[in-house]
Scaffold this motif. Structure first.
Motif, PDB file in Angstrom:
ATOM      1  N   ARG A 188       0.739  -1.063   0.099  1.00  0.00           N
ATOM      2  CA  ARG A 188      -0.053  -0.068   0.059  1.00  0.00           C
ATOM      3  C   ARG A 188       0.973   1.256  -0.019  1.00  0.00           C
ATOM      4  NH1 ARG A 188      -4.269   2.424   4.353  1.00  0.00           N
ATOM      5  NH2 ARG A 188      -5.511   3.701   3.090  1.00  0.00           N
ATOM      6  N   HIS A 189       0.559   2.207  -0.821  1.00  0.00           N
ATOM      7  CA  HIS A 189       1.242   3.546  -1.070  1.00  0.00           C
ATOM      8  C   HIS A 189       1.652   3.942   0.364  1.00  0.00           C
ATOM      9  CE1 HIS A 189      -2.116   5.995  -0.125  1.00  0.00           C
ATOM     10  NE2 HIS A 189      -2.850   5.285  -1.129  1.00  0.00           N
ATOM     11  N   CYS A 190       2.760   4.849   0.382  1.00  0.00           N
ATOM     12  CA  CYS A 190       3.162   5.757   1.463  1.00  0.00           C
ATOM     13  C   CYS A 190       2.125   6.916   1.812  1.00  0.00           C
ATOM     14  CB  CYS A 190       4.432   6.114   1.595  1.00  0.00           C
ATOM     15  SG  CYS A 190       5.680   4.702   1.364  1.00  0.00           S
ATOM     16  N   GLN A 191       2.241   7.619   2.662  1.00  0.00           N
ATOM     17  CA  GLN A 191       1.381   8.801   3.235  1.00  0.00           C
ATOM     18  C   GLN A 191       1.306   9.882   1.994  1.00  0.00           C
ATOM     19  OE1 GLN A 191       2.443  12.118   6.216  1.00  0.00           O
ATOM     20  NE2 GLN A 191       1.529  10.420   7.401  1.00  0.00           N
ATOM     21  N   LEU A 226      -8.501  -1.525  -2.662  1.00  0.00           N
ATOM     22  CA  LEU A 226      -8.154  -2.634  -3.626  1.00  0.00           C
ATOM     23  C   LEU A 226      -7.401  -3.744  -3.024  1.00  0.00           C
ATOM     24  CD1 LEU A 226      -9.044  -3.450  -6.361  1.00  0.00           C
ATOM     25  CD2 LEU A 226      -6.748  -2.422  -7.095  1.00  0.00           C
ATOM     26  N   ILE A 227      -6.181  -3.227  -2.140  1.00  0.00           N
ATOM     27  CA  ILE A 227      -5.624  -4.295  -1.359  1.00  0.00           C
ATOM     28  C   ILE A 227      -6.372  -5.291  -0.582  1.00  0.00           C
ATOM     29  CG2 ILE A 227      -3.716  -4.524   0.275  1.00  0.00           C
ATOM     30  CD1 ILE A 227      -2.119  -2.070  -1.112  1.00  0.00           C
ATOM     31  N   SER A 228      -7.204  -4.592   0.201  1.00  0.00           N
ATOM     32  CA  SER A 228      -7.962  -5.578   1.102  1.00  0.00           C
ATOM     33  C   SER A 228      -9.039  -6.431   0.289  1.00  0.00           C
ATOM     34  CB  SER A 228      -8.876  -4.759   2.143  1.00  0.00           C
ATOM     35  OG  SER A 228      -9.843  -3.709   1.414  1.00  0.00           O
ATOM     36  N   LEU A 229      -9.461  -5.991  -0.685  1.00  0.00           N
ATOM     37  CA  LEU A 229     -10.283  -6.770  -1.402  1.00  0.00           C
ATOM     38  C   LEU A 229      -9.495  -7.814  -2.071  1.00  0.00           C
ATOM     39  CD1 LEU A 229     -12.516  -4.146  -3.607  1.00  0.00           C
ATOM     40  CD2 LEU A 229     -13.274  -5.701  -1.683  1.00  0.00           C
ATOM     41  N   LEU A 230      -8.475  -7.743  -2.466  1.00  0.00           N
ATOM     42  CA  LEU A 230      -7.380  -8.843  -3.092  1.00  0.00           C
ATOM     43  C   LEU A 230      -7.146  -9.925  -1.899  1.00  0.00           C
ATOM     44  CD1 LEU A 230      -5.897 -10.349  -5.390  1.00  0.00           C
ATOM     45  CD2 LEU A 230      -4.073  -8.584  -4.691  1.00  0.00           C
ATOM     46  N   GLU A 283      -9.475  -1.089   7.683  1.00  0.00           N
ATOM     47  CA  GLU A 283      -9.520  -0.099   8.645  1.00  0.00           C
ATOM     48  C   GLU A 283      -8.004  -0.149   9.096  1.00  0.00           C
ATOM     49  OE1 GLU A 283     -13.346   1.510  10.732  1.00  0.00           O
ATOM     50  OE2 GLU A 283     -12.882  -0.300  11.418  1.00  0.00           O
ATOM     51  N   ALA A 284      -7.438  -1.475   9.302  1.00  0.00           N
ATOM     52  CA  ALA A 284      -6.161  -1.741  10.156  1.00  0.00           C
ATOM     53  C   ALA A 284      -4.926  -1.445   9.088  1.00  0.00           C
ATOM     54  CB  ALA A 284      -6.032  -3.069  10.508  1.00  0.00           C
ATOM     55  N   LEU A 285      -5.252  -1.307   7.914  1.00  0.00           N
ATOM     56  CA  LEU A 285      -4.199  -0.941   6.971  1.00  0.00           C
ATOM     57  C   LEU A 285      -3.403   0.367   7.249  1.00  0.00           C
ATOM     58  CD1 LEU A 285      -5.495  -1.908   3.631  1.00  0.00           C
ATOM     59  CD2 LEU A 285      -3.725  -3.116   4.750  1.00  0.00           C
ATOM     60  N   SER A 286      -2.321   0.333   7.214  1.00  0.00           N
ATOM     61  CA  SER A 286      -1.299   1.579   7.267  1.00  0.00           C
ATOM     62  C   SER A 286      -0.739   2.093   6.173  1.00  0.00           C
ATOM     63  CB  SER A 286      -0.142   1.275   8.292  1.00  0.00           C
ATOM     64  OG  SER A 286       0.710   0.167   7.743  1.00  0.00           O
ATOM     65  N   ASN A 287      -0.336   3.145   6.176  1.00  0.00           N
ATOM     66  CA  ASN A 287       0.598   3.917   5.263  1.00  0.00           C
ATOM     67  C   ASN A 287       1.938   4.219   5.301  1.00  0.00           C
ATOM     68  OD1 ASN A 287      -2.581   5.340   4.777  1.00  0.00           O
ATOM     69  ND2 ASN A 287      -1.783   4.858   2.846  1.00  0.00           N
ATOM     70  N   PRO A 288       2.652   3.233   4.970  1.00  0.00           N
ATOM     71  CA  PRO A 288       2.554   2.216   3.839  1.00  0.00           C
ATOM     72  C   PRO A 288       2.076   0.949   4.571  1.00  0.00           C
ATOM     73  CG  PRO A 288       4.998   2.163   4.384  1.00  0.00           C
ATOM     74  CD  PRO A 288       4.273   3.549   5.204  1.00  0.00           C
ATOM     75  N   ASP A 289       1.896  -0.001   3.929  1.00  0.00           N
ATOM     76  CA  ASP A 289       1.659  -1.505   4.577  1.00  0.00           C
ATOM     77  C   ASP A 289       2.226  -2.228   3.241  1.00  0.00           C
ATOM     78  OD1 ASP A 289       0.920  -3.342   6.193  1.00  0.00           O
ATOM     79  OD2 ASP A 289      -0.921  -2.304   6.684  1.00  0.00           O
ATOM     80  N   VAL A 290       2.722  -3.684   3.848  1.00  0.00           N
ATOM     81  CA  VAL A 290       3.119  -4.580   3.174  1.00  0.00           C
ATOM     82  C   VAL A 290       2.627  -5.810   3.617  1.00  0.00           C
ATOM     83  CG1 VAL A 290       5.161  -5.826   2.155  1.00  0.00           C
ATOM     84  CG2 VAL A 290       5.438  -3.375   2.766  1.00  0.00           C
ATOM     85  N   TYR A 291       2.098  -6.892   2.378  1.00  0.00           N
ATOM     86  CA  TYR A 291       1.702  -8.240   2.935  1.00  0.00           C
ATOM     87  C   TYR A 291       2.548  -9.014   1.947  1.00  0.00           C
ATOM     88  CZ  TYR A 291      -2.188  -7.019   5.496  1.00  0.00           C
ATOM     89  OH  TYR A 291      -2.859  -6.595   6.647  1.00  0.00           O
ATOM     90  N   MET A 330       5.291  -3.576   9.926  1.00  0.00           N
ATOM     91  CA  MET A 330       5.042  -3.321  11.163  1.00  0.00           C
ATOM     92  C   MET A 330       5.142  -1.821  11.398  1.00  0.00           C
ATOM     93  SD  MET A 330       3.539  -5.846  12.556  1.00  0.00           S
ATOM     94  CE  MET A 330       3.235  -7.255  11.218  1.00  0.00           C
ATOM     95  N   PRO A 331       4.064  -1.120  11.354  1.00  0.00           N
ATOM     96  CA  PRO A 331       4.046   0.370  11.599  1.00  0.00           C
ATOM     97  C   PRO A 331       4.496   0.785  12.951  1.00  0.00           C
ATOM     98  CG  PRO A 331       1.662  -0.248  11.113  1.00  0.00           C
ATOM     99  CD  PRO A 331       2.491  -1.654  11.330  1.00  0.00           C
TER     100      PRO A 331
END
Length: 180
Positions: free
Chosen positions: A8-11, A137-141, A155-163, A179-180
């Protein structure tokens, strides 16, 4: 085994396609590049939105890899206008994947375009790739891979985030590694 790092993109300064990263977001992009530096990345695909491709630019530069921009990774449009109850409306789209508000896109339609990108990566020669996109889109994937994922995970996703998504012939799995 193939691995996709779903980022997920950065801030950023806003939600518009040309919204730049904030000063903090630019620092985060450098941290993200360092975080992914030893993952033996062979390919990078990103949403064409500025906040997405600027997020991964430091890694692409360091690894001397091109960034393939892909319209299918753009943010999902919930509805065609601002609405005060947009969060509740979004919550409902995790329960009803075919719910589509005027001017928007259903969860199923958005998921299908993201899955197309993942499938193409899995059919490529790359063993390790990065896909950069947006929170919904990431959460839907992730929901496509595990039906238990829903609004709360978004809601729990951060900017950025990596899975880290791992694929073998027999199964797929994912885990959050940022881990933010």
């Amino acid at each position: 085994m193939k691995t996709i790092y779903l980022v997920r993109h950065c801030q950023a300064e806003g939600q518009e396609p040309d919204a730049p990263l904030t000063a903090v977001g630019i620092e985060q992009a450098q941290q993200l590049a360092a975080f992914l530096a030893n993952k033996q990345i062979e390919g990078i695909i990103s949403s064409p939105f500025e906040r997405a491709y600027r997020t991964i630019s430091p890694l692409a530069d360091a690894a001397a890899l091109p960034i393939k921009l892909d319209e299918r990774l753009t943010e999902r449009v919930l509805l065609g206008q601002n609405h005060p109850d947009w969060r509740e409306m979004l919550r409902q789209t995790y329960e009803d994947m075919d719910l589509c508000y005027e001017g928007g896109e259903s969860s199923r339609t958005a998921t299908n375009r993201a899955v197309q990108v993942v499938t193409e990566v899995l059919n490529s020669s790359w063993k390790n790739a990065v896909i950069v996109s947006h929170g919904n889109l990431i959460s839907l994937l992730l929901k496509h891979l595990d039906q238990a994922v829903g609004f709360e995970e978004w809601e729990a996703l951060s900017n950025p985030d990596v899975y880290e998504l791992s694929f073998t012939d027999a199964a797929s799995s994912f885990k959050r590694i940022w881990m933010p």
